[in-house]
Design a protein around this motif. Structure first.
Motif, PDB file in Angstrom:
ATOM      1  N   SER A 147       0.812  -1.217   0.000  1.00  0.00           N
ATOM      2  CA  SER A 147       0.000   0.000   0.000  1.00  0.00           C
ATOM      3  C   SER A 147       0.848   1.271   0.000  1.00  0.00           C
ATOM      4  CB  SER A 147      -0.932   0.016   1.213  1.00  0.00           C
ATOM      5  OG  SER A 147      -0.190  -0.041   2.424  1.00  0.00           O
ATOM      6  N   ASP A 148       2.127   1.161  -0.324  1.00  0.00           N
ATOM      7  CA  ASP A 148       3.022   2.320  -0.309  1.00  0.00           C
ATOM      8  C   ASP A 148       2.535   3.425  -1.259  1.00  0.00           C
ATOM      9  OD1 ASP A 148       4.598   0.951   1.439  1.00  0.00           O
ATOM     10  OD2 ASP A 148       6.417   0.994   0.217  1.00  0.00           O
ATOM     11  N   ILE A 149       2.767   4.657  -0.845  1.00  0.00           N
ATOM     12  CA  ILE A 149       2.372   5.833  -1.622  1.00  0.00           C
ATOM     13  C   ILE A 149       3.619   6.594  -2.064  1.00  0.00           C
ATOM     14  CG2 ILE A 149       1.132   8.038  -1.563  1.00  0.00           C
ATOM     15  CD1 ILE A 149      -0.685   5.596  -1.508  1.00  0.00           C
ATOM     16  N   GLY A 150       3.580   7.106  -3.284  1.00  0.00           N
ATOM     17  CA  GLY A 150       4.661   7.929  -3.784  1.00  0.00           C
ATOM     18  C   GLY A 150       4.140   9.283  -4.227  1.00  0.00           C
ATOM     19  N   TRP A 151       5.071  10.183  -4.564  1.00  0.00           N
ATOM     20  CA  TRP A 151       4.732  11.481  -5.132  1.00  0.00           C
ATOM     21  C   TRP A 151       5.146  11.510  -6.589  1.00  0.00           C
ATOM     22  CZ3 TRP A 151       1.654  14.736  -2.705  1.00  0.00           C
ATOM     23  CH2 TRP A 151       1.625  14.752  -1.319  1.00  0.00           C
ATOM     24  N   ILE A 152       4.239  11.951  -7.457  1.00  0.00           N
ATOM     25  CA  ILE A 152       4.615  12.323  -8.813  1.00  0.00           C
ATOM     26  C   ILE A 152       5.066  13.780  -8.741  1.00  0.00           C
ATOM     27  CG2 ILE A 152       3.801  12.676 -11.179  1.00  0.00           C
ATOM     28  CD1 ILE A 152       1.494  10.714 -10.463  1.00  0.00           C
ATOM     29  N   VAL A 153       6.314  14.029  -9.092  1.00  0.00           N
ATOM     30  CA  VAL A 153       6.860  15.379  -9.056  1.00  0.00           C
ATOM     31  C   VAL A 153       7.133  15.835 -10.493  1.00  0.00           C
ATOM     32  CG1 VAL A 153       8.700  16.861  -8.173  1.00  0.00           C
ATOM     33  CG2 VAL A 153       7.942  14.879  -6.836  1.00  0.00           C
ATOM     34  N   THR A 154       6.522  16.940 -10.889  1.00  0.00           N
ATOM     35  CA  THR A 154       6.739  17.464 -12.238  1.00  0.00           C
ATOM     36  C   THR A 154       7.116  18.939 -12.178  1.00  0.00           C
ATOM     37  OG1 THR A 154       4.373  17.969 -12.505  1.00  0.00           O
ATOM     38  CG2 THR A 154       5.133  15.838 -13.333  1.00  0.00           C
ATOM     39  N   PHE A 155       7.974  19.341 -13.095  1.00  0.00           N
ATOM     40  CA  PHE A 155       8.380  20.748 -13.211  1.00  0.00           C
ATOM     41  C   PHE A 155       9.102  20.945 -14.536  1.00  0.00           C
ATOM     42  CE2 PHE A 155      11.619  18.429 -10.846  1.00  0.00           C
ATOM     43  CZ  PHE A 155      12.807  18.781 -11.478  1.00  0.00           C
ATOM     44  N   ARG A 156       9.416  22.191 -14.831  1.00  0.00           N
ATOM     45  CA  ARG A 156      10.170  22.534 -16.037  1.00  0.00           C
ATOM     46  C   ARG A 156      11.440  23.287 -15.651  1.00  0.00           C
ATOM     47  NH1 ARG A 156       6.868  21.890 -20.502  1.00  0.00           N
ATOM     48  NH2 ARG A 156       4.654  21.699 -19.985  1.00  0.00           N
ATOM     49  N   LYS A 157      12.453  23.152 -16.492  1.00  0.00           N
ATOM     50  CA  LYS A 157      13.672  23.933 -16.281  1.00  0.00           C
ATOM     51  C   LYS A 157      13.412  25.363 -16.711  1.00  0.00           C
ATOM     52  CE  LYS A 157      18.548  24.295 -17.578  1.00  0.00           C
ATOM     53  NZ  LYS A 157      19.682  23.641 -18.254  1.00  0.00           N
ATOM     54  N   ALA A 158      13.672  26.292 -15.808  1.00  0.00           N
ATOM     55  CA  ALA A 158      13.426  27.703 -16.100  1.00  0.00           C
ATOM     56  C   ALA A 158      14.696  28.431 -16.543  1.00  0.00           C
ATOM     57  CB  ALA A 158      12.863  28.383 -14.852  1.00  0.00           C
TER      58      ALA A 158
END
Length: 209
Positions: free
Chosen positions: A198-209
């Motif tokens: 039942s482990d939970i993760g984070w989807i992390v998204t971003f752009r290079k600025a």
């Protein structure tokens, strides 16, 4: 470690890059069946979907590519070309057989990478940024090899997001990244058994600025 049982507890207990080389060398040929299939591992398809949703394109670097599960998911989404990088030559040998990758590179992600500045339109990763594997500091090199405006989509296990310094590191990237977002997801399928099912993760998204 040959002959030893390989599982998530063993993977999370790794301490050094050398530990990872030895551990995944012996797990490479059985990883897909013993882990990914048995645990209904969702991270590769989930992160590929996140990369596609933010308009991610190729060339894209699959960071900690392992046996190529993310590369397969990207290829199914029509995204490429895809290069894979991993510390385990044996895992990459399995990945190369899946015909999703343009190239594979064996390298330690905690060290300077043998890749050119701004070589990629984005970076993607599943299951690599976690305890015993790769910390947030490796993102500095990934930003170097990514073009301005390039997309990042990575998973970080929720148990380590704060304790391993990911949250603080992302805060420190203010001005260097844009469109930063996090979203929780279930790492494994409903049929996954054991302490980590039942482990939970984070989807992390971003752009290079």
């Amino acid at each position: 470690m040959t002959g030893d049982k390989h599982d998530l507890d063993g993977a999370y207990a790794l301490k050094t890059p050398g530990d990872s080389v030895r551990y995944y060398r012996d797990w490479a040929t059985k990883y897909d069946a013993d882990f990914a299939e048995a645990m209904e591992y969702r991270s590769p398809s989930v992160i590929a979907g996140a990369y596609a949703a933010m308009g991610g394109a190729g060339p894209v670097l699959d960071v900690g590519a392992g046996t190529g599960l993310v590369g397969e998911a990207l290829a199914r989404a029509g995204i490429g070309p895809i290069d894979g990088i991993d510390i385990s030559a044996e895992m990459l040998a399995v990945a190369a057989q899946k015909s999703a990758y343009r190239d594979t590179v064996t390298a330690d992600l905690t060290q300077p990478l043998p890749l050119a500045d701004a070589a990629y339109a984005g970076c993607i990763s599943a299951g690599t940024f976690t305890t015993g594997h790769v910390g947030p500091e490796a993102l500095a090199e990934l930003l170097r090899i990514t073009r301005l405006g390039g997309c990042f989509a990575v998973t970080v296990h929720s148990a380590f997001y704060e304790t391993a310094g990911f949250a603080a590191f992302f805060e420190g990237l203010a001005g260097r990244i844009a469109d930063f977002r996090t979203e929780p997801f279930r790492i494994y399928g409903e049929g996954a058994a054991g302490d980590h099912g039942s482990d939970i993760g984070w989807i992390v998204t971003f752009r290079k600025a």
